[in-house]
Design an enzyme around this catalytic site. Structure first.
Site, PDB file in Angstrom:
ATOM      1  N   ASN A  45       0.842  -1.200   0.000  1.00  0.00           N
ATOM      2  CA  ASN A  45       0.000   0.000   0.000  1.00  0.00           C
ATOM      3  C   ASN A  45       0.875   1.248   0.000  1.00  0.00           C
ATOM      4  O   ASN A  45       1.970   1.280   0.580  1.00  0.00           O
ATOM      5  CB  ASN A  45      -1.003  -0.002   1.156  1.00  0.00           C
ATOM      6  CG  ASN A  45      -0.387  -0.159   2.524  1.00  0.00           C
ATOM      7  OD1 ASN A  45       0.657  -0.784   2.665  1.00  0.00           O
ATOM      8  ND2 ASN A  45      -1.028   0.397   3.533  1.00  0.00           N
ATOM      9  N   ILE A  46       0.388   2.261  -0.705  1.00  0.00           N
ATOM     10  CA  ILE A  46       1.125   3.521  -0.860  1.00  0.00           C
ATOM     11  C   ILE A  46       0.144   4.644  -0.520  1.00  0.00           C
ATOM     12  O   ILE A  46      -0.776   4.930  -1.298  1.00  0.00           O
ATOM     13  CB  ILE A  46       1.656   3.677  -2.300  1.00  0.00           C
ATOM     14  CG1 ILE A  46       2.526   2.476  -2.688  1.00  0.00           C
ATOM     15  CG2 ILE A  46       2.443   4.986  -2.434  1.00  0.00           C
ATOM     16  CD1 ILE A  46       2.902   2.428  -4.168  1.00  0.00           C
ATOM     17  N   GLU A  47       0.314   5.221   0.661  1.00  0.00           N
ATOM     18  CA  GLU A  47      -0.634   6.242   1.119  1.00  0.00           C
ATOM     19  C   GLU A  47      -0.236   7.625   0.612  1.00  0.00           C
ATOM     20  O   GLU A  47       0.842   7.818   0.037  1.00  0.00           O
ATOM     21  CB  GLU A  47      -0.713   6.203   2.658  1.00  0.00           C
ATOM     22  CG  GLU A  47      -1.276   4.880   3.139  1.00  0.00           C
ATOM     23  CD  GLU A  47      -1.573   4.834   4.624  1.00  0.00           C
ATOM     24  OE1 GLU A  47      -1.079   5.700   5.365  1.00  0.00           O
ATOM     25  OE2 GLU A  47      -2.313   3.908   5.019  1.00  0.00           O
ATOM     26  N   CYS A  56      -4.031   0.603  -2.490  1.00  0.00           N
ATOM     27  CA  CYS A  56      -3.910  -0.621  -1.691  1.00  0.00           C
ATOM     28  C   CYS A  56      -2.861  -1.557  -2.295  1.00  0.00           C
ATOM     29  O   CYS A  56      -2.560  -1.491  -3.493  1.00  0.00           O
ATOM     30  CB  CYS A  56      -5.241  -1.364  -1.635  1.00  0.00           C
ATOM     31  SG  CYS A  56      -6.501  -0.592  -0.627  1.00  0.00           S
ATOM     32  N   GLU A  58      -3.061  -4.704  -3.008  1.00  0.00           N
ATOM     33  CA  GLU A  58      -3.589  -5.596  -4.047  1.00  0.00           C
ATOM     34  C   GLU A  58      -3.654  -4.889  -5.394  1.00  0.00           C
ATOM     35  O   GLU A  58      -3.279  -5.441  -6.423  1.00  0.00           O
ATOM     36  CB  GLU A  58      -5.001  -6.071  -3.674  1.00  0.00           C
ATOM     37  CG  GLU A  58      -5.088  -6.852  -2.376  1.00  0.00           C
ATOM     38  CD  GLU A  58      -5.347  -5.979  -1.163  1.00  0.00           C
ATOM     39  OE1 GLU A  58      -4.769  -4.872  -1.072  1.00  0.00           O
ATOM     40  OE2 GLU A  58      -6.124  -6.410  -0.298  1.00  0.00           O
ATOM     41  N   CYS A  89     -10.021  -5.102   0.664  1.00  0.00           N
ATOM     42  CA  CYS A  89     -11.138  -4.164   0.781  1.00  0.00           C
ATOM     43  C   CYS A  89     -12.074  -4.326  -0.422  1.00  0.00           C
ATOM     44  O   CYS A  89     -11.749  -4.992  -1.413  1.00  0.00           O
ATOM     45  CB  CYS A  89     -10.625  -2.725   0.885  1.00  0.00           C
ATOM     46  SG  CYS A  89     -10.125  -2.011  -0.693  1.00  0.00           S
ATOM     47  N   CYS A  92     -10.701  -3.311  -3.882  1.00  0.00           N
ATOM     48  CA  CYS A  92      -9.739  -4.289  -4.425  1.00  0.00           C
ATOM     49  C   CYS A  92     -10.445  -5.553  -4.912  1.00  0.00           C
ATOM     50  O   CYS A  92     -10.031  -6.155  -5.912  1.00  0.00           O
ATOM     51  CB  CYS A  92      -8.688  -4.628  -3.377  1.00  0.00           C
ATOM     52  SG  CYS A  92      -7.555  -3.254  -3.093  1.00  0.00           S
TER      53      CYS A  92
HETATM   54  N1  THU Z   1      -5.203  -1.525   2.620  1.00  0.00           N
HETATM   55  C1  THU Z   1      -4.639  -2.347   1.676  1.00  0.00           C
HETATM   56  O1  THU Z   1      -3.514  -2.116   1.221  1.00  0.00           O
HETATM   57  N2  THU Z   1      -5.365  -3.430   1.267  1.00  0.00           N
HETATM   58  C2  THU Z   1      -6.621  -3.727   1.721  1.00  0.00           C
HETATM   59  O2  THU Z   1      -7.319  -4.518   1.135  1.00  0.00           O
HETATM   60  C3  THU Z   1      -7.085  -3.081   2.961  1.00  0.00           C
HETATM   61  C4  THU Z   1      -6.547  -1.694   3.137  1.00  0.00           C
HETATM   62  C5  THU Z   1      -4.437  -0.356   3.068  1.00  0.00           C
HETATM   63  C6  THU Z   1      -4.985   0.956   2.563  1.00  0.00           C
HETATM   64  C7  THU Z   1      -4.475   1.915   3.614  1.00  0.00           C
HETATM   65  O3  THU Z   1      -3.170   2.321   3.265  1.00  0.00           O
HETATM   66  C8  THU Z   1      -4.400   1.080   4.870  1.00  0.00           C
HETATM   67  O4  THU Z   1      -4.466  -0.279   4.466  1.00  0.00           O
HETATM   68  C9  THU Z   1      -5.527   1.351   5.869  1.00  0.00           C
HETATM   69  O5  THU Z   1      -6.774   1.272   5.261  1.00  0.00           O
END
Ligand code: THU
Length: 130
Positions: A45-47, A56, A58, A89, A92
């Site tokens: 994940n890259i915020e 996310c 995935e 999520c 995804c």
């Molecule tokens: N996140 C994912 O990378 N994959 C998911 O399916 C659930 C959520 C990440 C997104 C965000 O950076 C962090 O988790 C919190 O939601």
């Protein structure tokens, strides 16, 4: 391809998790997507400061694969920062469904060795497709 090394795919997701950029949630996620030709595409994940551009793990893995011409997948492993499973999520799930059918194997893990195995069909019943 139902017969593959599940532990290896989970290990690849855990390795990808180390690159997670999650300074806002501190929820570090890794993913590893197995194509039907046996290749593994990883993602994390890259915020983003603006929150909504966050990617996310995935979808990062899907983007890497599709952008290299690979569109057929057998399985994905997702690993979160907690003991026990982290599941994909809703966004995804829908993105995976664009390229996979309900038979995609989904491995959901965490920081301990426990993981659960499910399918995209179980996670996204009656999925939407144009
Ligand atoms: N996140 C994912 O990378 N994959 C998911 O399916 C659930 C959520 C990440 C997104 C965000 O950076 C962090 O988790 C919190 O939601």
């Amino acid at each position: 391809m139902k017969d593959f090394d599940r532990k290896a795919l989970l290990r690849a997701a855990m390795a990808a998790r180390k690159f997670s950029y999650a300074p806002f949630s501190h929820f570090y996620v890794g993913a590893a997507l197995l194509s039907t030709d046996g290749r593994i595409f990883t993602g994390c994940n890259i915020e983003n400061s603006a929150y909504s551009p966050t990617l996310c793990a995935e979808r990062c893995a899907v983007a890497k694969a599709v952008s290299e011409g690979v569109r057929e997948f057998a399985a994905i492993a997702v690993v979160g920062p907690e003991d026990g499973e982290t599941t994909p999520c809703g966004v995804c799930r829908q993105v995976l469904y664009e390229f996979c059918d309900e038979n995609l194997v989904v491995l959901c893990g965490g920081t301990d060795s426990h993981y659960t195995e499910t399918t995209l069909g179980e996670l996204l019943p009656k999925a939407f497709r144009l």
